[in-house]
Scaffold this motif. Structure first.
Motif, PDB file in Angstrom:
ATOM      1  N   VAL A 131       0.865  -1.183   0.000  1.00 35.04           N
ATOM      2  CA  VAL A 131       0.000   0.000   0.000  1.00 35.04           C
ATOM      3  C   VAL A 131       0.895   1.224   0.000  1.00 35.04           C
ATOM      4  N   GLU A 132       0.838   1.999  -1.068  1.00 33.23           N
ATOM      5  CA  GLU A 132       1.673   3.189  -1.203  1.00 33.23           C
ATOM      6  C   GLU A 132       0.800   4.421  -0.980  1.00 33.23           C
ATOM      7  N   PHE A 133       1.220   5.274  -0.045  1.00 32.79           N
ATOM      8  CA  PHE A 133       0.428   6.479   0.197  1.00 32.79           C
ATOM      9  C   PHE A 133       1.294   7.591   0.788  1.00 32.79           C
ATOM     10  N   SER A 134       0.720   8.740   0.856  1.00 37.71           N
ATOM     11  CA  SER A 134       1.316  10.015   1.273  1.00 37.71           C
ATOM     12  C   SER A 134       2.091  10.626   0.114  1.00 37.71           C
ATOM     13  N   SER A 135       3.298  10.130  -0.162  1.00 43.04           N
ATOM     14  CA  SER A 135       4.082  10.501  -1.354  1.00 43.04           C
ATOM     15  C   SER A 135       4.147  12.009  -1.600  1.00 43.04           C
ATOM     16  N   PRO A 136       4.662  12.758  -0.636  1.00 47.66           N
ATOM     17  CA  PRO A 136       4.775  14.207  -0.835  1.00 47.66           C
ATOM     18  C   PRO A 136       6.029  14.583  -1.607  1.00 47.66           C
ATOM     19  N   ASN A 137       6.127  15.869  -1.960  1.00 51.20           N
ATOM     20  CA  ASN A 137       7.346  16.437  -2.518  1.00 51.20           C
ATOM     21  C   ASN A 137       8.098  17.124  -1.377  1.00 51.20           C
TER      22      ASN A 137
ATOM     23  N   ASN B  48      -3.092  10.304   3.722  1.00 45.23           N
ATOM     24  CA  ASN B  48      -2.510   9.553   4.837  1.00 45.23           C
ATOM     25  C   ASN B  48      -3.559   8.720   5.559  1.00 45.23           C
ATOM     26  N   LEU B  49      -4.700   9.338   5.846  1.00 48.72           N
ATOM     27  CA  LEU B  49      -5.741   8.642   6.601  1.00 48.72           C
ATOM     28  C   LEU B  49      -6.344   7.500   5.780  1.00 48.72           C
ATOM     29  N   LEU B  50      -6.522   7.727   4.493  1.00 50.45           N
ATOM     30  CA  LEU B  50      -7.047   6.660   3.639  1.00 50.45           C
ATOM     31  C   LEU B  50      -6.046   5.504   3.550  1.00 50.45           C
ATOM     32  N   GLY B  51      -4.772   5.843   3.315  1.00 48.41           N
ATOM     33  CA  GLY B  51      -3.755   4.799   3.189  1.00 48.41           C
ATOM     34  C   GLY B  51      -3.590   3.988   4.466  1.00 48.41           C
ATOM     35  N   ALA B  52      -3.558   4.693   5.601  1.00 45.37           N
ATOM     36  CA  ALA B  52      -3.406   3.996   6.881  1.00 45.37           C
ATOM     37  C   ALA B  52      -4.630   3.129   7.163  1.00 45.37           C
ATOM     38  N   SER B  53      -5.815   3.640   6.837  1.00 48.85           N
ATOM     39  CA  SER B  53      -7.046   2.876   7.086  1.00 48.85           C
ATOM     40  C   SER B  53      -7.092   1.609   6.237  1.00 48.85           C
ATOM     41  N   VAL B  54      -6.773   1.739   4.952  1.00 49.12           N
ATOM     42  CA  VAL B  54      -6.754   0.566   4.069  1.00 49.12           C
ATOM     43  C   VAL B  54      -5.734  -0.451   4.566  1.00 49.12           C
ATOM     44  N   SER B  55      -4.572   0.032   4.989  1.00 48.60           N
ATOM     45  CA  SER B  55      -3.516  -0.870   5.485  1.00 48.60           C
ATOM     46  C   SER B  55      -3.990  -1.638   6.710  1.00 48.60           C
ATOM     47  N   ARG B  56      -4.644  -0.950   7.625  1.00 52.84           N
ATOM     48  CA  ARG B  56      -5.097  -1.601   8.854  1.00 52.84           C
ATOM     49  C   ARG B  56      -6.238  -2.583   8.582  1.00 52.84           C
ATOM     50  N   ILE B  57      -7.105  -2.232   7.665  1.00 54.71           N
ATOM     51  CA  ILE B  57      -8.205  -3.143   7.310  1.00 54.71           C
ATOM     52  C   ILE B  57      -7.650  -4.428   6.703  1.00 54.71           C
ATOM     53  N   LEU B  58      -6.691  -4.280   5.795  1.00 57.52           N
ATOM     54  CA  LEU B  58      -6.074  -5.455   5.182  1.00 57.52           C
ATOM     55  C   LEU B  58      -5.340  -6.297   6.219  1.00 57.52           C
ATOM     56  N   SER B  59      -4.610  -5.647   7.109  1.00 58.50           N
ATOM     57  CA  SER B  59      -3.890  -6.375   8.168  1.00 58.50           C
ATOM     58  C   SER B  59      -4.865  -7.115   9.071  1.00 58.50           C
TER      59      SER B  59
ATOM     60  N   GLY C  25      -5.924 -10.517   7.916  1.00 60.62           N
ATOM     61  CA  GLY C  25      -4.937 -11.579   7.786  1.00 60.62           C
ATOM     62  C   GLY C  25      -3.898 -11.399   6.712  1.00 60.62           C
ATOM     63  N   HIS C  26      -3.838 -10.229   6.079  1.00 61.42           N
ATOM     64  CA  HIS C  26      -2.855 -10.016   5.015  1.00 61.42           C
ATOM     65  C   HIS C  26      -1.558  -9.424   5.583  1.00 61.42           C
ATOM     66  N   LYS C  27      -0.449  -9.781   4.979  1.00 62.88           N
ATOM     67  CA  LYS C  27       0.818  -9.112   5.274  1.00 62.88           C
ATOM     68  C   LYS C  27       0.859  -7.852   4.428  1.00 62.88           C
ATOM     69  N   VAL C  28       0.964  -6.709   5.064  1.00 63.62           N
ATOM     70  CA  VAL C  28       0.903  -5.430   4.370  1.00 63.62           C
ATOM     71  C   VAL C  28       2.233  -4.700   4.504  1.00 63.62           C
ATOM     72  N   ILE C  29       2.697  -4.168   3.396  1.00 62.38           N
ATOM     73  CA  ILE C  29       3.909  -3.350   3.391  1.00 62.38           C
ATOM     74  C   ILE C  29       3.493  -1.928   3.027  1.00 62.38           C
TER      75      ILE C  29
ATOM     76  N   SER D 254       7.634  14.451  12.045  1.00 66.14           N
ATOM     77  CA  SER D 254       6.911  15.042  13.170  1.00 66.14           C
ATOM     78  C   SER D 254       5.403  15.011  12.923  1.00 66.14           C
ATOM     79  N   THR D 255       5.011  15.334  11.689  1.00 61.29           N
ATOM     80  CA  THR D 255       3.587  15.320  11.337  1.00 61.29           C
ATOM     81  C   THR D 255       3.036  13.900  11.344  1.00 61.29           C
ATOM     82  N   TYR D 256       3.794  12.965  10.778  1.00 62.40           N
ATOM     83  CA  TYR D 256       3.341  11.565  10.748  1.00 62.40           C
ATOM     84  C   TYR D 256       3.143  11.023  12.166  1.00 62.40           C
ATOM     85  N   GLN D 257       4.047  11.368  13.053  1.00 63.74           N
ATOM     86  CA  GLN D 257       3.932  10.887  14.430  1.00 63.74           C
ATOM     87  C   GLN D 257       2.673  11.421  15.099  1.00 63.74           C
ATOM     88  N   LYS D 258       2.362  12.685  14.860  1.00 66.84           N
ATOM     89  CA  LYS D 258       1.159  13.276  15.446  1.00 66.84           C
ATOM     90  C   LYS D 258      -0.104  12.608  14.913  1.00 66.84           C
ATOM     91  N   MET D 259      -0.051  12.128  13.675  1.00 67.02           N
ATOM     92  CA  MET D 259      -1.207  11.471  13.062  1.00 67.02           C
ATOM     93  C   MET D 259      -1.258   9.974  13.347  1.00 67.02           C
TER      94      MET D 259
END
Length: 278
Positions: free
Chosen positions: A121-127, A140-151, A154-158, A266-271
């Motif tokens: 699952v590839e997400f965020s990808s800023p410049n 970020n929220l969509l990517g993290a949510s999809v990752s957690r749902i897949l995990s 029972g899926h191994k998520v990268i 810093s932003t990722y940690q807060k989220m």
């Protein structure tokens, strides 16, 4: 945890026994989730019970509904649609269920299965020429949510964050900092690194537009003026030096990217966002 279907089934069996002296098997009852277009949580199909009560489906449903409401404090009310008894549970009942589920650490989580391929699952990808913005928060929220749902299923998520940290847009911030930064750093400015670098991206754009405006005053078309702007020629030269591996330019690139990455983290940690690979 109280199962609402079990509560209804057991109370119905008890009522039929007491009222009609009939031993009813709870497994024989038909219970289902109430249809969305009706008011209720659980629906009991009462048609099969009319042979015991010797009443109409509506009368049978109303009798059972009254008995359930009287014997179960969890029942808030009921309504009857022909031979269907729609039962509503109290808000407190559902609150208790939620409180219980919160105590279960792995509720809803399926153990990771042995699968041939993991899911990436590839997400965020800023410049790295400006700070994260509202669009990145959504991503970020969509990517993290999809990752957690897949995990959880029972899926191994990268989780991968492909940061775009090179190119002419990055060089714009670098050139502006070289020209007008006076050695400013996140520490001396009190700014997050990504905000500081973004400040110089804006500074570049301000000077670029001023130069383009000055050129167009001499009758040069806008597109051509943008190509001729001295600051644009400088930034293109900087990009060529970066591509050629120029030591000074590469060092500046590494330093400013480092500021941005630290600001991003810093932003990722807060989220509560984390990645397996950046």
């Amino acid at each position: 945890m109280k199962n609402p279907s079990t509560l209804v089934a057991e109370a119905t069996v008890s009522y039929i026994k007491n009222a009609f002296n009939h031993d009813l098997d709870a497994q024989s009852l038909t219970l289902q989730s109430t249809r969305k277009d009706f008011d209720g949580d659980i629906t009991l199909v009462v048609f099969p019970l009319t042979r015991i009560t010797r009443k109409s489906p509506t009368e049978t449903a109303n009798m059972i509904g009254e008995a359930l409401k009287a014997s179960l404090p969890e029942v808030d009310g009921f309504n009857v649609i022909q031979g269907f008894l729609n039962i509503l549970f109290t808000d407190y009942f559902w609150w208790e269920q939620i409180q219980y589920l919160q105590t279960l650490k792995d509720f809803g989580i399926i153990p990771q299965r042995n699968r041939q391929h993991p899911i990436l699952v590839e997400f965020s990808s800023p410049n790295t020429n400006k700070p994260l913005h509202l669009g990145h928060i959504r991503n970020n929220l969509l990517g993290a949510s999809v990752s957690r749902i897949l995990s959880a299923n029972g899926h191994k998520v990268i989780k991968v964050n492909l940061v775009n940290d090179r190119g002419i847009h990055i060089c714009k911030s670098m050139l502006a900092w070289q020209k007008w930064g006076n050695g400013e750093t996140p520490e001396t400015s009190g700014m997050k690194g990504d905000h500081l670098v973004g400040k110089y991206y804006v500074e570049f754009d301000k000077h670029f537009k001023a130069e383009v405006a000055a050129i167009t005053e001499h009758g040069i078309k806008l597109e051509e003026a943008e190509k001729r702007a001295p600051i644009m020629l400088e930034v293109r030269e900087m990009l060529l030096k970066w591509e050629a591996g120029d030591r000074e330019i590469r060092q500046l690139w590494s330093k400013m990217n480092g500021w941005v990455y630290k600001g991003f983290e810093s932003t990722y940690q807060k989220m509560g966002i984390e990645f397996d690979k950046i």
